[in-house]
Design a protein around this motif. Structure first.
Motif, PDB file in Angstrom:
ATOM      1  N   VAL A 206     -37.722  17.276  -9.141  1.00 18.79           N
ATOM      2  CA  VAL A 206     -36.619  17.158  -7.936  1.00 18.79           C
ATOM      3  C   VAL A 206     -36.192  18.669  -7.164  1.00 18.79           C
ATOM      4  CG1 VAL A 206     -33.842  16.963  -8.046  1.00 18.79           C
ATOM      5  CG2 VAL A 206     -35.514  15.663  -9.560  1.00 18.79           C
ATOM      6  N   HIS A 207     -36.881  19.613  -7.957  1.00 17.00           N
ATOM      7  CA  HIS A 207     -35.825  21.227  -7.495  1.00 17.00           C
ATOM      8  C   HIS A 207     -37.182  21.916  -6.828  1.00 17.00           C
ATOM      9  CE1 HIS A 207     -33.319  22.370 -11.523  1.00 17.00           C
ATOM     10  NE2 HIS A 207     -33.336  21.491 -10.427  1.00 17.00           N
ATOM     11  N   ALA A 208     -38.371  21.512  -6.437  1.00 14.08           N
ATOM     12  CA  ALA A 208     -39.397  21.329  -6.099  1.00 14.08           C
ATOM     13  C   ALA A 208     -39.426  20.971  -4.222  1.00 14.08           C
ATOM     14  CB  ALA A 208     -41.402  21.380  -6.439  1.00 14.08           C
TER      15      ALA A 208
ATOM     16  N   THR B 158     -35.045  16.702 -24.518  1.00 17.78           N
ATOM     17  CA  THR B 158     -36.431  17.437 -23.794  1.00 17.78           C
ATOM     18  C   THR B 158     -37.752  16.512 -23.009  1.00 17.78           C
ATOM     19  OG1 THR B 158     -37.687  16.817 -26.474  1.00 17.78           O
ATOM     20  CG2 THR B 158     -36.470  19.410 -25.613  1.00 17.78           C
ATOM     21  N   GLY B 159     -37.814  16.680 -22.405  1.00 19.17           N
ATOM     22  CA  GLY B 159     -39.213  16.411 -21.405  1.00 19.17           C
ATOM     23  C   GLY B 159     -40.676  16.263 -21.494  1.00 19.17           C
ATOM     24  N   GLY B 160     -41.084  15.996 -20.133  1.00 14.49           N
ATOM     25  CA  GLY B 160     -42.722  16.079 -20.167  1.00 14.49           C
ATOM     26  C   GLY B 160     -43.405  16.870 -18.992  1.00 14.49           C
ATOM     27  N   ASP B 161     -44.496  17.745 -18.956  1.00 19.11           N
ATOM     28  CA  ASP B 161     -44.660  18.117 -17.984  1.00 19.11           C
ATOM     29  C   ASP B 161     -44.402  17.666 -16.930  1.00 19.11           C
ATOM     30  OD1 ASP B 161     -45.282  19.897 -20.474  1.00 19.11           O
ATOM     31  OD2 ASP B 161     -47.221  18.641 -20.925  1.00 19.11           O
ATOM     32  N   ASP B 162     -44.514  19.118 -15.774  1.00 19.76           N
ATOM     33  CA  ASP B 162     -44.739  18.425 -14.186  1.00 19.76           C
ATOM     34  C   ASP B 162     -46.209  18.030 -14.040  1.00 19.76           C
ATOM     35  OD1 ASP B 162     -43.870  17.983 -11.567  1.00 19.76           O
ATOM     36  OD2 ASP B 162     -43.911  20.237 -10.631  1.00 19.76           O
TER      37      ASP B 162
ATOM     38  N   ASP C 120     -21.491  23.426 -11.875  1.00 20.79           N
ATOM     39  CA  ASP C 120     -22.057  24.430 -12.769  1.00 20.79           C
ATOM     40  C   ASP C 120     -22.595  23.347 -13.752  1.00 20.79           C
ATOM     41  OD1 ASP C 120     -22.089  26.391 -11.673  1.00 20.79           O
ATOM     42  OD2 ASP C 120     -20.573  26.937 -12.638  1.00 20.79           O
ATOM     43  N   TYR C 121     -21.868  21.808 -14.217  1.00 21.51           N
ATOM     44  CA  TYR C 121     -22.159  21.129 -15.546  1.00 21.51           C
ATOM     45  C   TYR C 121     -23.038  19.913 -14.632  1.00 21.51           C
ATOM     46  CZ  TYR C 121     -22.410  17.341 -18.715  1.00 21.51           C
ATOM     47  OH  TYR C 121     -22.193  16.918 -19.708  1.00 21.51           O
ATOM     48  N   TYR C 122     -22.628  19.168 -13.555  1.00 24.36           N
ATOM     49  CA  TYR C 122     -24.301  18.416 -12.610  1.00 24.36           C
ATOM     50  C   TYR C 122     -25.314  19.328 -12.299  1.00 24.36           C
ATOM     51  CZ  TYR C 122     -19.891  15.792 -12.905  1.00 24.36           C
ATOM     52  OH  TYR C 122     -18.544  14.735 -13.492  1.00 24.36           O
ATOM     53  N   PHE C 123     -25.725  20.026 -11.906  1.00 24.74           N
ATOM     54  CA  PHE C 123     -27.236  20.294 -11.421  1.00 24.74           C
ATOM     55  C   PHE C 123     -27.248  21.876 -11.418  1.00 24.74           C
ATOM     56  CE2 PHE C 123     -23.487  18.387  -8.370  1.00 24.74           C
ATOM     57  CZ  PHE C 123     -24.354  17.569  -7.547  1.00 24.74           C
ATOM     58  N   ALA C 124     -28.620  21.744 -12.179  1.00 28.81           N
ATOM     59  CA  ALA C 124     -29.333  23.475 -12.704  1.00 28.81           C
ATOM     60  C   ALA C 124     -28.966  24.282 -11.871  1.00 28.81           C
ATOM     61  CB  ALA C 124     -30.812  23.130 -12.912  1.00 28.81           C
ATOM     62  N   PRO C 125     -28.956  25.299 -12.283  1.00 28.54           N
ATOM     63  CA  PRO C 125     -29.283  27.065 -11.443  1.00 28.54           C
ATOM     64  C   PRO C 125     -29.737  26.987 -10.520  1.00 28.54           C
ATOM     65  CG  PRO C 125     -29.326  27.502 -14.240  1.00 28.54           C
ATOM     66  CD  PRO C 125     -29.256  25.744 -14.271  1.00 28.54           C
ATOM     67  N   GLU C 126     -31.207  26.653 -10.451  1.00 21.11           N
ATOM     68  CA  GLU C 126     -31.775  26.276  -9.501  1.00 21.11           C
ATOM     69  C   GLU C 126     -31.233  25.983  -7.964  1.00 21.11           C
ATOM     70  OE1 GLU C 126     -34.985  26.169 -12.955  1.00 21.11           O
ATOM     71  OE2 GLU C 126     -32.877  25.678 -12.232  1.00 21.11           O
TER      72      GLU C 126
ATOM     73  N   ASP D 135     -33.425   6.977 -22.569  1.00 19.62           N
ATOM     74  CA  ASP D 135     -32.407   6.574 -22.814  1.00 19.62           C
ATOM     75  C   ASP D 135     -31.383   6.702 -21.693  1.00 19.62           C
ATOM     76  OD1 ASP D 135     -33.376   4.408 -24.782  1.00 19.62           O
ATOM     77  OD2 ASP D 135     -33.229   6.155 -25.101  1.00 19.62           O
ATOM     78  N   GLY D 136     -30.328   5.851 -21.179  1.00 19.61           N
ATOM     79  CA  GLY D 136     -29.266   6.113 -20.418  1.00 19.61           C
ATOM     80  C   GLY D 136     -29.623   5.686 -19.007  1.00 19.61           C
ATOM     81  N   HIS D 137     -28.597   6.340 -18.392  1.00 20.20           N
ATOM     82  CA  HIS D 137     -28.455   6.421 -16.912  1.00 20.20           C
ATOM     83  C   HIS D 137     -28.446   7.788 -15.716  1.00 20.20           C
ATOM     84  CE1 HIS D 137     -26.491   4.378 -13.187  1.00 20.20           C
ATOM     85  NE2 HIS D 137     -25.599   4.787 -13.175  1.00 20.20           N
ATOM     86  N   THR D 138     -29.022   7.362 -15.030  1.00 23.42           N
ATOM     87  CA  THR D 138     -30.078   8.290 -14.247  1.00 23.42           C
ATOM     88  C   THR D 138     -30.767   9.167 -15.144  1.00 23.42           C
ATOM     89  OG1 THR D 138     -28.338  10.134 -14.480  1.00 23.42           O
ATOM     90  CG2 THR D 138     -27.647   8.200 -12.974  1.00 23.42           C
ATOM     91  N   ALA D 139     -31.082  10.510 -14.306  1.00 24.94           N
ATOM     92  CA  ALA D 139     -32.533  10.811 -14.890  1.00 24.94           C
ATOM     93  C   ALA D 139     -32.899  12.637 -14.666  1.00 24.94           C
ATOM     94  CB  ALA D 139     -33.761  10.563 -14.612  1.00 24.94           C
ATOM     95  N   TYR D 140     -31.852  12.635 -13.950  1.00 23.47           N
ATOM     96  CA  TYR D 140     -31.995  14.147 -12.825  1.00 23.47           C
ATOM     97  C   TYR D 140     -31.216  15.096 -14.320  1.00 23.47           C
ATOM     98  CZ  TYR D 140     -30.982  19.082 -11.204  1.00 23.47           C
ATOM     99  OH  TYR D 140     -30.632  20.527 -10.475  1.00 23.47           O
ATOM    100  N   ASN D 141     -30.990  17.031 -14.476  1.00 19.79           N
ATOM    101  CA  ASN D 141     -30.464  17.070 -15.600  1.00 19.79           C
ATOM    102  C   ASN D 141     -29.776  16.975 -16.329  1.00 19.79           C
ATOM    103  OD1 ASN D 141     -29.953  20.101 -15.558  1.00 19.79           O
ATOM    104  ND2 ASN D 141     -27.756  19.102 -14.782  1.00 19.79           N
ATOM    105  N   LYS D 142     -30.979  16.130 -17.554  1.00 23.37           N
ATOM    106  CA  LYS D 142     -30.918  15.440 -18.525  1.00 23.37           C
ATOM    107  C   LYS D 142     -32.290  16.033 -19.505  1.00 23.37           C
ATOM    108  CE  LYS D 142     -27.659  12.408 -17.483  1.00 23.37           C
ATOM    109  NZ  LYS D 142     -27.712  12.110 -15.421  1.00 23.37           N
ATOM    110  N   GLY D 143     -32.450  17.801 -18.778  1.00 24.89           N
ATOM    111  CA  GLY D 143     -33.581  17.663 -20.187  1.00 24.89           C
ATOM    112  C   GLY D 143     -35.149  17.104 -20.150  1.00 24.89           C
ATOM    113  N   ASN D 144     -34.503  16.811 -19.284  1.00 23.64           N
ATOM    114  CA  ASN D 144     -36.828  16.448 -18.862  1.00 23.64           C
ATOM    115  C   ASN D 144     -36.678  17.511 -17.992  1.00 23.64           C
ATOM    116  OD1 ASN D 144     -38.818  14.810 -17.656  1.00 23.64           O
ATOM    117  ND2 ASN D 144     -38.577  13.134 -18.475  1.00 23.64           N
ATOM    118  N   ALA D 145     -37.573  18.133 -18.327  1.00 24.09           N
ATOM    119  CA  ALA D 145     -38.631  19.360 -17.202  1.00 24.09           C
ATOM    120  C   ALA D 145     -39.353  18.698 -16.170  1.00 24.09           C
ATOM    121  CB  ALA D 145     -39.323  20.165 -18.446  1.00 24.09           C
ATOM    122  N   CYS D 146     -39.809  17.493 -16.518  1.00 23.69           N
ATOM    123  CA  CYS D 146     -40.717  17.303 -15.489  1.00 23.69           C
ATOM    124  C   CYS D 146     -40.079  16.498 -13.895  1.00 23.69           C
ATOM    125  CB  CYS D 146     -41.386  15.730 -15.898  1.00 23.69           C
ATOM    126  SG  CYS D 146     -42.428  15.042 -14.901  1.00 23.69           S
ATOM    127  N   ILE D 147     -38.567  15.734 -14.410  1.00 26.77           N
ATOM    128  CA  ILE D 147     -37.801  15.320 -13.745  1.00 26.77           C
ATOM    129  C   ILE D 147     -37.186  16.412 -12.671  1.00 26.77           C
ATOM    130  CG2 ILE D 147     -35.740  14.410 -13.215  1.00 26.77           C
ATOM    131  CD1 ILE D 147     -38.325  11.948 -13.610  1.00 26.77           C
TER     132      ILE D 147
END
Length: 524
Positions: A508-510, A28-32, A136-142, A492-504
């Motif tokens: 990106v989607h915006a 889970t991530g932070g707020d936008d 479908d795995y790498y990118f969110a439905p948006e 932690d980990g490599h890259t940030a998008y679609n890793k469960g952080n809603a803020c990120i």
């Protein structure tokens, strides 16, 4: 992650992050952050359809390349996706000469399409068509709703005139070698393996190997943009793909649409400084893994981070002295394979349980799980073949981009600074400085400054404990790009998008969908 040849120090690739576990538990991530700007949005087109008619770019078509820019992709159905090829010059200085084909795969938008989003998973060397195949795995439905996801295998990789340097059986033995030779015999083997690699590349790849630079791949991307019917490029690049995207922005700033560069590298770092940065990044990631083990209680590696580091370092030294058996009777766990097996799970916190299993087994004399992780990392199949040519292409591409190297006799003079950066892995990264020694290929492309001067806003994302592309490099890239906007993920980990952080993800989607530029310095 950067997977050098010889000591093969690691690949900048989204694929390493995601593939070990069949199902990934997202964090889970932070707020936008709502403090944002806006830029014009592209107009929607018919759902599920894509324009393939070349359009007039915002910038001029390079002279002599008109026929390439006017081509249309002949898409054919491949499963639920569409596949095709793009024709580009082997040498952009000779556009009437030999050509090569770039493999493409498109996952069509699932809703009201606003355009094509070109993606790259990193490497250099990772095939990008797989990213579209598994969209479908790498990118969110948006994003799937709004964009055709277009992956391409950069020249010299995947199915785009792939670089070849060694037969599969020899490649396996090459990767099993000691990445940190410490005897005269091991150094001699190391140098011989390096010579065999480069002579193999020359023999098996020929002129192609002099034309797989990042600059040439970026030029291919502009031809692709035109063939997709886009006046400006929308792009999401991960890891090494951030270097590719930043290079594109510097070559074709007027043609830059919405670019997001996740897991960014510092394009100004020379090989030595870049290797030191990455060595420090992996040490940071290992310490984070060990701290988690200690915090959970009864850590099998030791009751403190320092004790755990000693356990891991001692294990690697023991395997160096005596490889341990695995469930494959023909392949022991050598120290080279053990190194890759340890670093692969550090790409994602979700894969730390695999590292637990691998280290526990290895401490009991069984190298099976670390061998599995090593094979995954190097794209080796169970039958001994390789799923792609990433471990061969990466060395050629890296050395075209930056041919600087040292000799094996000079490595020890760098031990001190590398051991300071990474007491666990430092010597291996020091030996990586030898990688381009003996490289017979020279790029025909002159270096260019990576500034993106005149480009639209470029969102640059960094993760604070990223092992492969340390956070400081994202800060540097955002600063070097004139229109760079820094977006930070604490994690932690490599890259940030679609890793469960809603803020990120929201940021990106915006930007990619609505054109809303996040505030520079946003922290998630």
């Amino acid at each position: 992650m950067k997977k050098w040849i010889v000591a093969i120090i690691v690949v900048w690739s989204l694929v390493i992050v995601s593939g070990i576990a069949v199902a990934v538990v997202l964090v889970t991530g932070g707020d936008d952050d709502n403090d944002a700007q806006r830029d014009p949005s592209p107009s929607p087109t018919t759902p599920g359809e894509s324009s393939t008619s070349p359009t007039t770019p915002a910038g001029p078509v390079p002279a002599g390349l008109e026929s390439f820019y006017s081509q249309q992709v002949a898409w054919e159905q491949c499963g639920s996706d569409k596949c095709g090829t793009l024709t580009v010059p082997l040498d952009y200085a000779e556009p009437t000469g030999e050509t090569i084909e770039i493999a493409l795969e498109m996952a069509p938008a699932t809703g009201e399409r606003i355009g094509s989003l070109v993606v790259n998973p990193g490497g250099p060397g990772a095939p990008g068509t797989d990213t579209a195949k598994d969209a479908d795995y790498y990118f969110a439905p948006e994003l799937r709703v709004a964009y055709d996801i277009v992956g391409f295998d950069p020249r010299g990789t995947g199915d785009s005139s792939p670089i070849d340097c060694l037969p599969d059986d020899q490649l396996d033995e090459y990767l099993a070698g000691d990445p940190d030779p410490d005897t005269k015999a091991e150094v001699a083997d190391f140098n011989a393996d390096s010579a065999d690699y480069w002579s193999g590349c020359a023999e098996r790849s020929g002129d192609l190997a002099a034309h797989v630079s990042t600059i040439e791949a970026a030029r291919d991307m502009d031809v692709l943009r035109a063939a997709l019917g886009e006046s400006q490029l929308a792009y999401l690049g991960f890891s090494y793909g951030t270097r590719l995207g930043a290079t594109y922005a510097s070559l074709f700033p007027a043609n830059v649409g919405r670019l997001v560069l996740d897991g960014a590298v510092d394009p100004s770092l020379p090989t030595l400084e870049g290797s030191l940065s990455q060595a420090k990044g992996f040490e940071t990631a290992l310490r984070s893994y060990l701290q988690n083990c200690v915090d959970l209680g009864d850590c099998f590696l030791g009751d403190s981070v320092d004790a755990g580091l000693k356990t891991v370092k001692d294990l690697l030294a023991d395997i160096d002295a005596q490889p341990i058996p695995t469930d494959d009777p023909d392949r022991d766990l050598t120290v080279g394979r053990a190194f890759y097996g340890v670093v692969a799970p550090l790409y994602s916190k979700d894969n730390w349980t695999y590292l637990d299993q691998g280290l526990e087994q290895a401490l009991d004399g069984d190298g099976s799980t670390l061998l599995f992780l090593s094979d995954f990392y190097t794209s080796r199949n169970e039958d001994g073949t390789y799923a792609d040519n990433s471990v061969e292409a990466i060395g050629v591409i890296n050395c075209l981009d930056d041919p600087w190297s040292i000799t094996s006799a000079q490595v020890k003079s760098h031990y001190k600074e590398f051991e300071k950066a990474s007491p666990t892995f430092g010597d291996v990264f020091a030996w990586g400085l030898v990688s381009c020694n003996g490289d017979p290929f020279t790029s025909t492309e002159p270096d260019i400054p990576i500034t993106g001067a005149g480009a639209a806003p470029i969102v640059v994302i960094g993760t604070t404990r990223d092992p492969a592309t340390p956070y400081a490099e994202a800060v540097a890239m955002a600063d070097q790009l004139e229109s760079g906007v820094l977006l930070s993920r604490d994690g932690d980990g490599h890259t940030a998008y679609n890793k469960g952080n809603a803020c990120i993800d929201d940021a990106v989607h915006a930007y990619l969908i609505d054109g809303t530029v996040p505030a520079d310095g946003t922290e998630c």
